[in-house]
Design a protein around this motif. Structure first.
Motif, mmCIF file in Angstrom:
data_model
loop_
_atom_site.group_PDB
_atom_site.id
_atom_site.type_symbol
_atom_site.label_atom_id
_atom_site.label_comp_id
_atom_site.label_asym_id
_atom_site.label_seq_id
_atom_site.Cartn_x
_atom_site.Cartn_y
_atom_site.Cartn_z
ATOM 1 N N UNK A 89 0.829 -1.206 0.000
ATOM 2 C CA UNK A 89 0.000 0.000 0.000
ATOM 3 C C UNK A 89 0.866 1.259 0.000
ATOM 4 N N UNK A 90 1.878 1.267 0.860
ATOM 5 C CA UNK A 90 2.744 2.448 0.967
ATOM 6 C C UNK A 90 3.484 2.686 -0.342
ATOM 7 N N UNK A 91 4.055 1.617 -0.903
ATOM 8 C CA UNK A 91 4.807 1.759 -2.157
ATOM 9 C C UNK A 91 3.923 2.304 -3.266
ATOM 10 N N UNK A 92 2.695 1.828 -3.344
ATOM 11 C CA UNK A 92 1.776 2.318 -4.377
ATOM 12 C C UNK A 92 1.417 3.773 -4.140
ATOM 13 N N UNK A 93 1.155 4.129 -2.885
ATOM 14 C CA UNK A 93 0.767 5.493 -2.558
ATOM 15 C C UNK A 93 1.880 6.483 -2.890
ATOM 16 N N UNK A 94 3.108 6.111 -2.584
ATOM 17 C CA UNK A 94 4.243 6.998 -2.868
ATOM 18 C C UNK A 94 4.393 7.221 -4.371
ATOM 19 N N UNK A 95 4.081 6.206 -5.149
ATOM 20 C CA UNK A 95 4.175 6.325 -6.610
ATOM 21 C C UNK A 95 2.961 7.017 -7.217
ATOM 22 N N UNK A 96 1.975 7.327 -6.366
ATOM 23 C CA UNK A 96 0.768 7.963 -6.871
ATOM 24 C C UNK A 96 -0.187 7.003 -7.537
ATOM 25 N N UNK A 97 -0.017 5.715 -7.266
ATOM 26 C CA UNK A 97 -0.877 4.709 -7.874
ATOM 27 C C UNK A 97 -2.091 4.443 -6.991
ATOM 28 N N UNK A 98 -3.064 3.776 -7.548
ATOM 29 C CA UNK A 98 -4.258 3.415 -6.795
ATOM 30 C C UNK A 98 -3.897 2.348 -5.767
ATOM 31 N N UNK A 99 -4.294 2.566 -4.531
ATOM 32 C CA UNK A 99 -3.989 1.635 -3.458
ATOM 33 C C UNK A 99 -5.135 0.650 -3.297
ATOM 34 N N UNK A 100 -4.835 -0.628 -3.490
ATOM 35 C CA UNK A 100 -5.832 -1.670 -3.271
ATOM 36 C C UNK A 100 -5.456 -2.470 -2.037
ATOM 37 N N UNK A 101 -6.443 -2.837 -1.248
ATOM 38 C CA UNK A 101 -6.199 -3.552 0.001
ATOM 39 C C UNK A 101 -6.410 -5.055 -0.187
#
Length: 321
Positions: free
Chosen positions: A235-247
Motif C-alpha cells: 500500500x505504501x509503495x503504491x501510494x508513494x508512486x501515486x498509484x491506486x492503493x488496493x487492500x
C-alpha cells in the motif's frame, strides 16, 4: 525510497519473511537477532536462523535478507561477522534496540545505549572484520530510560562505520506503548550523514504519511504493522508512486494463512505449530474480522488434524504428493 521488514524475534522467521515479501512492497528484510556471547557460532546456527543464505541471501520472492547480530563483545561479534560473510551474508546488522529484559540483563540490545563508547567499539570492530564491500548497519532505540543521549549514540554508530541507521522512535522503558516520538528521528537524522529509516507505530497508510511528515524520513522499517496488515508495504509503495492503493481481501489472506500453516507443520513439531498459527492470527485480528473469527475457532485447538479442517488444508497430503 526503501521499505524494510523488521527483525522480530520469535515471530518473523524465514516462513513469514517468505510470505510477507511475496505480497510485495518490501525492499529488504532482516533475520531474527542471532545472539553472540563468547564463541564463534557454527554454520548450523546460521543455517537455522538464515536459511536464505543457501539461496543467495534472498527470500523465494527475491527480496534481499540481512543478518542481524546481538551482543556486547566487540571481538566476538567481529569474528562471527567475518565468518557469516563467508557464508554469503550481504549485510551485517547490529541490534541495539531489543527491549526484552532477558536480553538487556545479558548486556544485549537497548541496554547498550547507556554506553555510546561501546557502541562505537562494536561497530568499529565489526566494520574492520567484514569485507569492505559488505555494509554494516545498525538498529537503535532512542535510549534506555530517556532520549537524552540518542544523538550521541547515533553519532557513535556512524563514527564506528555504520552505513545506515534504523531508529525505533521509543526508549527501552517505553517498550511498545504508543506514541512513537517520530520527531526525535528528525533530530537524529539532522546530526548524522548516513541514511536513516524511521521505525515504530506505523500501522496504516495514514500512519506512514504522518510519520514521514514528522520525521522527515521517506524510508521506513515496518514491524508489527506489517505482520498484522501483510499488504501494508505494498500500500505504501503504491501510494508513494501515486498509484491506486488496493487492500488485500480475505480470500488472498486466507491463502497466505494456509501456506503458512503448511510450512509451519513441515518445520515444527506438532506441539508447536498450532501456537505459531495462533500468534499470527491474533495479530491479523487487529485488521480482519474474519481472522478474529478464525482465531476464536482455533485458539483452544491443539490437534493439527483439526486445524487442517478449519483452514481447509491437509499438509499430510501435500507432503505425500
Amino acid at each position: 525510497m526503501q521499505i524494510a521488514l523488521a527483525p522480530m524475534e520469535g515471530l518473523v522467521d524465514e516462513i513469514l519473511r517468505e510470505l510477507l515479501t511475496q505480497v510485495g512492497g518490501i525492499d529488504w528484510c532482516v533475520t531474527e537477532f542471532i545472539r553472540v556471547t563468547d564463541r564463534l557460532l557454527p554454520a548450523s546456527t546460521y543455517q537455522k536462523y538464515a536459511p536464505e543464505l543457501a539461496h543467495g541471501s534472498r527470500t523465494l520472492s527475491g527480496t534481499p535478507m540481512r543478518v542481524q547480530f546481538l551482543g556486547s563483545d566487540p571481538v566476538c561479534l567481529a569474528e562471527n561477522a567475518a565468518y557469516v560473510c563467508t557464508l554469503g551474508a550481504p549485510v551485517i546488522d547490529l541490534n541495539f534496540g531489543c527491549p526484552a529484559k532477558t536480553v538487556n540483563k545479558s548486556r544485549g540490545g537497548a541496554v547498550l545505549l547507556k554506553e555510546p563508547e561501546l557502541l562505537y567499539e562494536i561497530v568499529r570492530e565489526v566494520r574492520q572484520a567484514a569485507p569492505a564491500s559488505i555494509p554494516v548497519t545498525a538498529k537503535m532505540r532512542l535510549g534506555y530510560e530517556c532520549p537524552d543521549r540518542a544523538i550521541e549514540c547515533a553519532q557513535a554508530l556512524e563514527a564506528g562505520g555504520a552505513a545506515q541507521l534504523v531508529v525505533h522512535a521509543r526508549t527501552k522503558l517505553d517498550g511498545y506503548r504508543p506514541p512513537a516520538y517520530w520527531e526525535w528521528i528528525a533530530r537524529i537524522a539532522d546530526k548524522v550523514s548516513v541514511p536513516v529509516l524511521a521505525n515504530g507505530e506505523i500501522w496504516t497508510l495514514e500512519d506512514y504519511w504522518r510519520c514521514r511528515e514528522v520525521s522527515g524520513m521517506a524510508d521506513v522499517m515496518l514491524g508489527r504493522g506489517l505482520v498484522s496488515r501483510p499488504d501494508l508495504a505494498r500500500q505504501i509503495a503504491a501510494s508513494v508512486k501515486g498509484e491506486v492503493v488496493t487492500c488485500m481481501v480475505w480470500d488472498e489472506l486466507l491463502g497466505l494463512l494456509q501456506l503458512f500453516w503448511l510450512k509451519a507443520c513441515q518445520k515444527l513439531a506438532p506441539r508447536y505449530a498450532p501456537g505459531r498459527l495462533k500468534q499470527w492470527l491474533g495479530m491479523l485480528a487487529r485488521n480482519y474480522p474474519e481472522a478474529m473469527a478464525l482465531f476464536g475457532e482455533v485458539r483452544r485447538e491443539t490437534a493439527c488434524e483439526r486445524i487442517d479442517q478449519l483452514l481447509g488444508v491437509d499438509y499430510r497430503a501435500v507432503e505425500m504428493a
